[in-house]
Design a protein around this motif. Structure first.
Motif, PDB file in Angstrom:
ATOM      1  N   ASN A   1     -11.321  27.567 -31.536  1.00  0.00           N
ATOM      2  CA  ASN A   1     -10.909  26.377 -31.100  1.00  0.00           C
ATOM      3  C   ASN A   1      -9.294  25.914 -30.866  1.00  0.00           C
ATOM      4  O   ASN A   1      -9.013  25.429 -30.017  1.00  0.00           O
ATOM      5  CB  ASN A   1     -11.474  25.370 -32.256  1.00  0.00           C
TER       6      ASN A   1
ATOM      7  N   GLN B   1      -5.024  14.892 -31.561  1.00  0.00           N
ATOM      8  CA  GLN B   1      -5.304  16.263 -31.111  1.00  0.00           C
ATOM      9  C   GLN B   1      -4.600  17.347 -32.083  1.00  0.00           C
ATOM     10  O   GLN B   1      -5.123  18.126 -32.273  1.00  0.00           O
ATOM     11  CB  GLN B   1      -4.965  16.523 -29.396  1.00  0.00           C
TER      12      GLN B   1
ATOM     13  N   SER C   1      -3.611  16.510 -34.993  1.00  0.00           N
ATOM     14  CA  SER C   1      -4.211  16.450 -36.341  1.00  0.00           C
ATOM     15  C   SER C   1      -5.568  17.372 -36.323  1.00  0.00           C
ATOM     16  O   SER C   1      -5.607  18.013 -37.364  1.00  0.00           O
ATOM     17  CB  SER C   1      -4.513  14.863 -36.598  1.00  0.00           C
ATOM     18  N   GLN C   2      -6.409  17.195 -35.405  1.00  0.00           N
ATOM     19  CA  GLN C   2      -7.460  18.129 -35.302  1.00  0.00           C
ATOM     20  C   GLN C   2      -6.985  19.540 -35.446  1.00  0.00           C
ATOM     21  O   GLN C   2      -7.657  20.179 -35.815  1.00  0.00           O
ATOM     22  CB  GLN C   2      -8.327  17.730 -33.980  1.00  0.00           C
TER      23      GLN C   2
ATOM     24  N   VAL D   1      -6.380  20.374 -38.788  1.00  0.00           N
ATOM     25  CA  VAL D   1      -7.316  20.640 -39.692  1.00  0.00           C
ATOM     26  C   VAL D   1      -8.001  21.984 -39.350  1.00  0.00           C
ATOM     27  O   VAL D   1      -8.775  22.565 -40.304  1.00  0.00           O
ATOM     28  CB  VAL D   1      -8.321  19.590 -39.226  1.00  0.00           C
ATOM     29  N   GLN D   2      -8.036  22.423 -38.213  1.00  0.00           N
ATOM     30  CA  GLN D   2      -8.499  23.819 -37.787  1.00  0.00           C
ATOM     31  C   GLN D   2      -7.781  24.793 -38.785  1.00  0.00           C
ATOM     32  O   GLN D   2      -8.326  25.931 -39.488  1.00  0.00           O
ATOM     33  CB  GLN D   2      -8.555  24.218 -36.543  1.00  0.00           C
TER      34      GLN D   2
END
Length: 362
Positions: free
Chosen positions: A111, A241, A243-244, A247-248
């Motif tokens: 990801n 994005q 922030s995502q 998280v990954q």
């Protein structure tokens, strides 16, 4: 003029290393090597057979009947069965949890690579700056290196790259000092091909801090987090994005922490001691309970029972730590190699797009 050598790509396919299936030349029921646990249980089986032979000999030629009531066997069988079931179920749960954590880490890397390569492009049709291209390529290689770092860390293979204190000592040592270059050459030559590929993924001049208690996987994720911040500041990623992506990274570190828990938390020693003692007690009492009825046939009977019970225990021992090199361990090398090939193909396609050529990222 010598002919130019053309590099040919080795034929492969998705999950080629992790899911490869070879035709079995020998049926599994006849296999006594490559994945079998017979080398672990051979000694206890031989010892119990020898004890059974001694019992039969004493019973027939020396002391007369030394048998014990056979009713004791069912009672011990229940205890032995329960302990072995607990051991094997616990060990397989560790194996399965470790495999799921490795999948989570691989998914996070996929990801992150996907979002980084798609987000890293020139604005308004302009080419990406050279420094940004190098930064992006470096961080994608770092993400691949995270997989290798996790694998080596779980296998207690440290000091790749050299630890900070060792590197400082080498820098402080004059290159003209006798033995200096020979030591450096021995370090470089000591790396096998796989480790050399791993080291080539790391940023140049990177020093590990494992000698000070900092795991290299966590150190590399700091580099990834720094790239996310730089990408946000230069407009490659918008706030949600970025922030995502964070998280990954958090999910990756969390999965690695759970793998560390599996690696550093063995089965309680009290359970292991009692299981060994109960298993040995059961297999020692068995010939005393069957010697009158089975006579010399008690020896192969004890061998079969010991082979079965100690084999189940041996499987639990191998699955307890699933991150090593045993045949029954998780195929970490193959899984990581598959992910590396995927990411490198994406990186090469992105580099073609960054140079203005057609590719999947245009």
């Amino acid at each position: 003029m010598p002919a130019l050598r053309t590099s040919t790509r080795r034929p492969t396919y998705p999950l080629a290393h992790a899911a490869r299936r070879k035709p079995r030349r020998i049926p599994l029921v006849l296999r006594f090597y490559k994945g079998a646990i017979h080398n672990i249980i051979l000694l206890p089986v031989i010892l119990h057979c020898a004890f059974a032979a001694l019992v039969v000999y004493l019973n027939r030629h020396v002391t007369g009947s030394i048998s014990v009531p056979s009713t004791i066997i069912p009672s011990l069988s229940i205890v032995v069965g329960l302990m072995l079931v607990f051991r094997n179920s616990t060990s397989y749960d560790r194996f399965w949890s470790g495999r799921n954590c490795l999948t989570t880490i691989g998914t996070c890397v996929r990801n992150l690579v996907r979002m980084i390569l798609v987000g890293a492009h020139g604005k308004e049709g302009k080419m990406l700056a050279e420094a940004e291209r190098r930064d992006t390529e470096k961080i994608v290689r770092v993400l691949i290196a995270v997989l290798y770092a996790i694998k080596h860390n779980l296998r207690a293979e440290f000091n790749i790259p050299p630890a900070s204190l060792t590197a400082e000592a080498e820098d402080a040592e004059p290159a003209t000092r006798p033995g200096y270059m020979s030591r450096r050459n021995s370090i470089e030559n000591g790396l096998d091909t796989a480790q050399s590929e791993y080291v080539s993924l790391l940023p140049e001049g990177l020093r590990g801090y494992e000698d000070q208690g900092l795991g290299l996987p966590l150190q590399l994720t700091v580099l990834v987090e720094g790239y996310i911040r730089r990408g946000f500041e230069r407009g490659s990623f918008h706030a949600p994005q970025a922030s995502q992506m964070t998280v990954q990274v958090n999910n990756l570190v969390d999965a690695y922490g759970r793998m560390e828990t599996i690696r550093t938390t063995p089965i309680p020693v009290a359970h292991l001691i009692h299981q060994k003692q109960v298993l040995a007690l059961y297999t020692c009492i068995l010939p005393l309970a069957i010697v009158d009825g089975y006579k010399w046939w008690a020896i192969p009977t004890v061998a079969i029972v010991a082979f079965t019970l100690y084999g189940i225990e041996g499987i639990g021992m191998q699955l307890e730590d699933p991150f090593g090199y045993d045949k029954n361990d998780i195929k970490m090398d193959g899984i990581i190699e598959d992910t590396r090939q995927e990411v490198m193909v994406l990186l090469e396609e992105w580099k073609m797009g960054a140079q203005g050529k057609s590719g999947m990222f245009n």
